[in-house]
Design a protein around this motif. Structure first.
Motif, mmCIF file in Angstrom:
data_model
loop_
_atom_site.group_PDB
_atom_site.id
_atom_site.type_symbol
_atom_site.label_atom_id
_atom_site.label_comp_id
_atom_site.label_asym_id
_atom_site.label_seq_id
_atom_site.Cartn_x
_atom_site.Cartn_y
_atom_site.Cartn_z
ATOM 1 N N TYR A 32 0.849 -1.195 0.000
ATOM 2 C CA TYR A 32 0.000 0.000 0.000
ATOM 3 C C TYR A 32 0.881 1.239 0.000
ATOM 4 O O TYR A 32 1.808 1.350 0.800
ATOM 5 C CB TYR A 32 -0.913 0.004 1.227
ATOM 6 C CG TYR A 32 -1.723 1.282 1.374
ATOM 7 C CD1 TYR A 32 -2.724 1.598 0.449
ATOM 8 C CD2 TYR A 32 -1.489 2.165 2.411
ATOM 9 C CE1 TYR A 32 -3.464 2.771 0.564
ATOM 10 C CE2 TYR A 32 -2.229 3.339 2.541
ATOM 11 C CZ TYR A 32 -3.209 3.637 1.617
ATOM 12 O OH TYR A 32 -3.929 4.789 1.728
ATOM 13 N N ASP A 33 0.574 2.143 -0.922
ATOM 14 C CA ASP A 33 1.303 3.408 -0.995
ATOM 15 C C ASP A 33 0.448 4.510 -0.372
ATOM 16 O O ASP A 33 -0.527 4.964 -0.983
ATOM 17 C CB ASP A 33 1.611 3.750 -2.455
ATOM 18 C CG ASP A 33 2.413 5.050 -2.586
ATOM 19 O OD1 ASP A 33 2.680 5.681 -1.552
ATOM 20 O OD2 ASP A 33 2.766 5.418 -3.717
ATOM 21 N N PRO A 34 0.790 4.948 0.840
ATOM 22 C CA PRO A 34 -0.043 5.953 1.505
ATOM 23 C C PRO A 34 0.039 7.333 0.852
ATOM 24 O O PRO A 34 -0.822 8.184 1.102
ATOM 25 C CB PRO A 34 0.527 5.985 2.930
ATOM 26 C CG PRO A 34 1.936 5.518 2.787
ATOM 27 C CD PRO A 34 1.916 4.519 1.678
ATOM 28 N N LEU A 35 1.037 7.558 0.001
ATOM 29 C CA LEU A 35 1.184 8.869 -0.629
ATOM 30 C C LEU A 35 0.240 9.053 -1.816
ATOM 31 O O LEU A 35 -0.101 10.175 -2.166
ATOM 32 C CB LEU A 35 2.626 9.085 -1.082
ATOM 33 C CG LEU A 35 3.696 9.048 0.023
ATOM 34 C CD1 LEU A 35 5.060 9.405 -0.544
ATOM 35 C CD2 LEU A 35 3.344 10.010 1.162
ATOM 36 N N CYS A 36 -0.158 7.930 -2.449
ATOM 37 C CA CYS A 36 -1.079 8.060 -3.578
ATOM 38 C C CYS A 36 -2.332 7.211 -3.414
ATOM 39 O O CYS A 36 -3.260 7.307 -4.228
ATOM 40 C CB CYS A 36 -0.365 7.706 -4.888
ATOM 41 S SG CYS A 36 0.057 5.964 -5.040
ATOM 42 N N GLY A 37 -2.355 6.353 -2.367
ATOM 43 C CA GLY A 37 -3.540 5.553 -2.086
ATOM 44 C C GLY A 37 -3.682 4.282 -2.893
ATOM 45 O O GLY A 37 -4.710 3.606 -2.792
ATOM 46 N N GLU A 38 -2.672 3.912 -3.681
ATOM 47 C CA GLU A 38 -2.768 2.702 -4.499
ATOM 48 C C GLU A 38 -2.352 1.459 -3.726
ATOM 49 O O GLU A 38 -1.544 1.521 -2.799
ATOM 50 C CB GLU A 38 -1.875 2.822 -5.741
ATOM 51 C CG GLU A 38 -2.398 3.782 -6.788
ATOM 52 C CD GLU A 38 -1.649 3.642 -8.101
ATOM 53 O OE1 GLU A 38 -1.840 2.625 -8.804
ATOM 54 O OE2 GLU A 38 -0.865 4.558 -8.427
ATOM 55 N N GLN A 39 -2.899 0.312 -4.168
ATOM 56 C CA GLN A 39 -2.551 -0.984 -3.593
ATOM 57 C C GLN A 39 -2.050 -1.920 -4.687
ATOM 58 O O GLN A 39 -2.513 -1.856 -5.831
ATOM 59 C CB GLN A 39 -3.762 -1.609 -2.898
ATOM 60 C CG GLN A 39 -4.178 -0.879 -1.624
ATOM 61 C CD GLN A 39 -5.339 -1.562 -0.927
ATOM 62 O OE1 GLN A 39 -6.325 -1.911 -1.560
ATOM 63 N NE2 GLN A 39 -5.203 -1.769 0.376
ATOM 64 N N PHE A 40 -1.124 -2.786 -4.311
ATOM 65 C CA PHE A 40 -0.516 -3.715 -5.262
ATOM 66 C C PHE A 40 -0.322 -5.065 -4.583
ATOM 67 O O PHE A 40 -0.280 -5.144 -3.358
ATOM 68 C CB PHE A 40 0.847 -3.210 -5.746
ATOM 69 C CG PHE A 40 0.847 -1.784 -6.214
ATOM 70 C CD1 PHE A 40 0.631 -1.488 -7.548
ATOM 71 C CD2 PHE A 40 1.060 -0.735 -5.320
ATOM 72 C CE1 PHE A 40 0.623 -0.185 -7.993
ATOM 73 C CE2 PHE A 40 1.057 0.576 -5.746
ATOM 74 C CZ PHE A 40 0.830 0.861 -7.089
ATOM 75 N N THR A 41 -0.162 -6.103 -5.386
ATOM 76 C CA THR A 41 0.136 -7.431 -4.870
ATOM 77 C C THR A 41 1.321 -7.995 -5.636
ATOM 78 O O THR A 41 1.339 -7.947 -6.875
ATOM 79 C CB THR A 41 -1.060 -8.372 -5.013
ATOM 80 O OG1 THR A 41 -2.172 -7.844 -4.289
ATOM 81 C CG2 THR A 41 -0.716 -9.756 -4.466
ATOM 82 N N VAL A 42 2.301 -8.526 -4.915
ATOM 83 C CA VAL A 42 3.490 -9.099 -5.537
ATOM 84 C C VAL A 42 3.763 -10.462 -4.907
ATOM 85 O O VAL A 42 3.707 -10.608 -3.681
ATOM 86 C CB VAL A 42 4.724 -8.185 -5.367
ATOM 87 C CG1 VAL A 42 5.994 -8.892 -5.822
ATOM 88 C CG2 VAL A 42 4.542 -6.888 -6.142
ATOM 89 N N MET A 43 4.065 -11.433 -5.752
ATOM 90 C CA MET A 43 4.466 -12.754 -5.274
ATOM 91 C C MET A 43 5.944 -12.957 -5.622
ATOM 92 O O MET A 43 6.286 -13.147 -6.780
ATOM 93 C CB MET A 43 3.627 -13.851 -5.911
ATOM 94 C CG MET A 43 4.114 -15.268 -5.558
ATOM 95 S SD MET A 43 3.958 -15.666 -3.798
ATOM 96 C CE MET A 43 2.210 -16.094 -3.733
#
Length: 561
Positions: A226-237
């Motif tokens: 989660y990037d609190p500066l832009c509000g985006e979420q990502f998933t990485v394996m």
């Protein structure tokens, strides 16, 4: 109002949006984590580096600013570490000459022979008491030290003197002789980290590095970012996780689903002093001296300020570090004892910095005697698809071989060969025969060259792309240069710039006017409000690493880090 992210962050987020699986996930953006990212990228391995604070915000940003072989580690018989450290010091002086330089170090000695046998017993592993330094033991140690540092060596040899004729006036009367030798000094260690970061991202388009990031694990083993500066979420394996979080290593492993007890956090505090008479006496030489109890401390001149340190105390909570009044008193007392006529107090302190140094777990309770070597330890959490490689221990000077060891492990697990070695590889800002030097008399270009080496033209070009002007509060920097540090080196908060993209704090130049002007530039670049800028200034003014505020009280008062 939506935040405007920097070009650095936007480019890294764009890559992360496309990733579903990365070869390696690196947790920790200090010197070790960034060195791993660089090494992996140069060898064609995709990697994502995540840092919950800012790059270089942990122990990597709280060093004595020395590239050294570890003379005192000889007493603990850490010969392999000393040899490795001395070699790496020499390589840094050769391949990063714009960021490192030779440093002459003086060891004032109160004894020529007394204490020699205790030093000998300690050296043989038979002694239990800390020995006071003496001329004979130091002479022998320096001969061994220089032998271990013979590879790629370009530094002058050590010397010893039976008297004190060449020492500064009014050095304490108990000093009978001295030794001098050379190590390396980092002009800007943070700059080295950002050069490695830039090189990594340029070398492999599938590599990502993000600061000020939050993450957690999912039941399937993937990481939710989660990037609190832009509000985006990502998933990485990932296929492999490298834990390079230093003093937070065991805590991070616990979050990843495995219990470890690999490190002990040792708190170290330095103070930055402004004292013109003391600076003149040091004469561009560091003084490494006994504090009166057999423990050695160092006084390192940095341009117009002096860095003094370090304390070493056990830290049970590295996330809650603060500067203790007792540490301040200890350092001031130790340095005041070096000269008979100089008394230092809190009014001479411009900054106080503290951090948690990760040492490998050991049985000793003596932090000063604890071993400083490093290791890469592997564990695979239950029900997870990837191993965790924990970078345990380590010191600033040995970041490159430490990263190399971790990367060799990663490459073996991925079944990939090493195609690039970092041992004799120059850093991005290292001047070469093709480097265009600033014109003689061009003061502004000269300042950029002194800060960024061969990268000075990139900064200068950026500054010329739009109208520019010197900062009103600090003419050595310009508005566009500050913007370059935000856009190209990923500064997101005010202290990112003051502490890690510039040397303003360590130089004792972080006045309120400077903070306010740079905060305005940062707010404009990020489309933030003037009240946001004011809050940033207020927050940074409370940081003793930026502006130390003397306390009239004594006892257990603390300054928040």
């Amino acid at each position: 109002m939506d935040n405007k992210v920097s070009r650095f962050r936007a480019e890294n987020l764009a890559v992360l949006r496309q990733l579903r699986q990365s070869d390696v996930l690196i947790l920790g953006g200090g010197v070790n984590g960034v060195a791993v990212l660089r090494d992996l990228a140069l060898n064609g391995v995709s990697a994502v580096l995540l840092e919950q604070n800012d790059f270089c915000a942990g122990a990597s940003g709280v060093s004595t600013r020395m590239a050294h072989g570890g003379l005192r580690y000889l007493e603990n018989r850490e010969f392999k570490l000393v040899a490795e450290s001395a070699r790496e010091r020499n390589l840094l002086l050769k391949y990063a000459p714009h960021l490192t330089e030779p440093l002459k170090i003086i060891l004032p000695l109160e004894s020529r022979l007394s204490g020699f046998w205790q030093s000998a017993l300690n050296f043989l592993g038979l002694g239990a008491r800390r020995a006071r330094p003496n001329l004979l033991a130091v002479k022998l140690a320096l001969l061994v030290y220089e032998f271990f540092g013979r590879t790629h060596r370009s530094l002058p040899r050590h010397s010893t003197a039976m008297g004190i004729i060449d020492l500064p006036s009014n050095i304490k009367k108990t000093v009978k002789s001295y030794a001098s030798y050379y190590d390396g000094s980092f002009v800007n260690p943070e700059g080295l980290i950002f050069e490695m970061l830039t090189e990594a991202l340029e070398a492999d388009s599938d590599c990502v590095a993000l600061n000020h990031i939050e993450w957690k694990t999912s039941p399937d083993g993937s990481l939710e970012i989660y990037d609190p500066l832009c509000g985006e979420q990502f998933t990485v394996m990932p296929k492999v996780v490298v834990n390079a979080t230093g003093a937070w290593l065991d805590e991070t492993n616990n979050r990843l689903g495995v219990t470890t007890a690999y490190v002990s956090a040792v708190k170290g505090t330095h103070i930055v002093l402004r004292h013109n008479e003391l600076l003149e006496r040091l004469d561009n030489r560091a003084f490494y001296f006994d504090d009166g109890s057999g423990r050695m401390v160092i006084c390192n001149p940095l341009g117009k300020t002096i860095l003094m340190g370090t304390t070493e105390t056990a830290s049970l909570a590295p996330s809650q570090l603060c500067v203790e009044e007792s540490e301040i008193r200890y350092l001031l007392r130790a340095l005041s004892s070096l000269f008979d006529d100089i008394e230092l107090d809190e009014t001479h302190i411009v900054a106080a910095i503290t951090g948690a140094r990760p040492l490998r777990k050991s049985s000793t309770s003596d932090m000063y005697a604890a071993r400083r070597n490093h290791a890469v330890l592997s564990v695979t959490p239950e029900h997870k698809q990837y191993p965790i490689l924990s970078m345990t221990g380590g010191k600033w000077t040995t970041f490159r071989p430490f990263a190399e060891k971790a990367v060799d492990d990663v490459l073996a697990r991925l079944g990939k060969p090493r195609v690039v070695s970092t041992m004799e590889r120059s850093y991005l800002g290292t001047p070469s025969d093709d480097t265009v030097l600033p014109s003689e008399g061009d003061e502004r270009s000269g300042m950029l060259y002194s800060r960024y080496g061969a990268l000075w033209q990139e900064v200068a070009t950026y500054c010329l792309e739009q109208p520019d002007a010197p900062l009103t509060a600090m003419s050595a920097y310009s508005v566009r240069e500050i913007r370059w540090l935000i856009e190209r080196r990923g500064a997101a908060l005010l202290d990112d710039i003051i502490l890690r993209r510039t040397t303003l704090a360590i130089d004792g130049l972080a006045t309120k006017d400077v903070l306010e002007e740079i905060a305005r530039i940062l707010a404009e670049t990020k489309n933030q409000t003037t009240s946001w800028a004011a809050t940033e200034v207020e927050r940074c003014e409370q940081m003793p690493a930026i502006r130390y505020r003397p306390s009239a009280a004594t006892g257990d008062n603390k300054h928040a880090a």
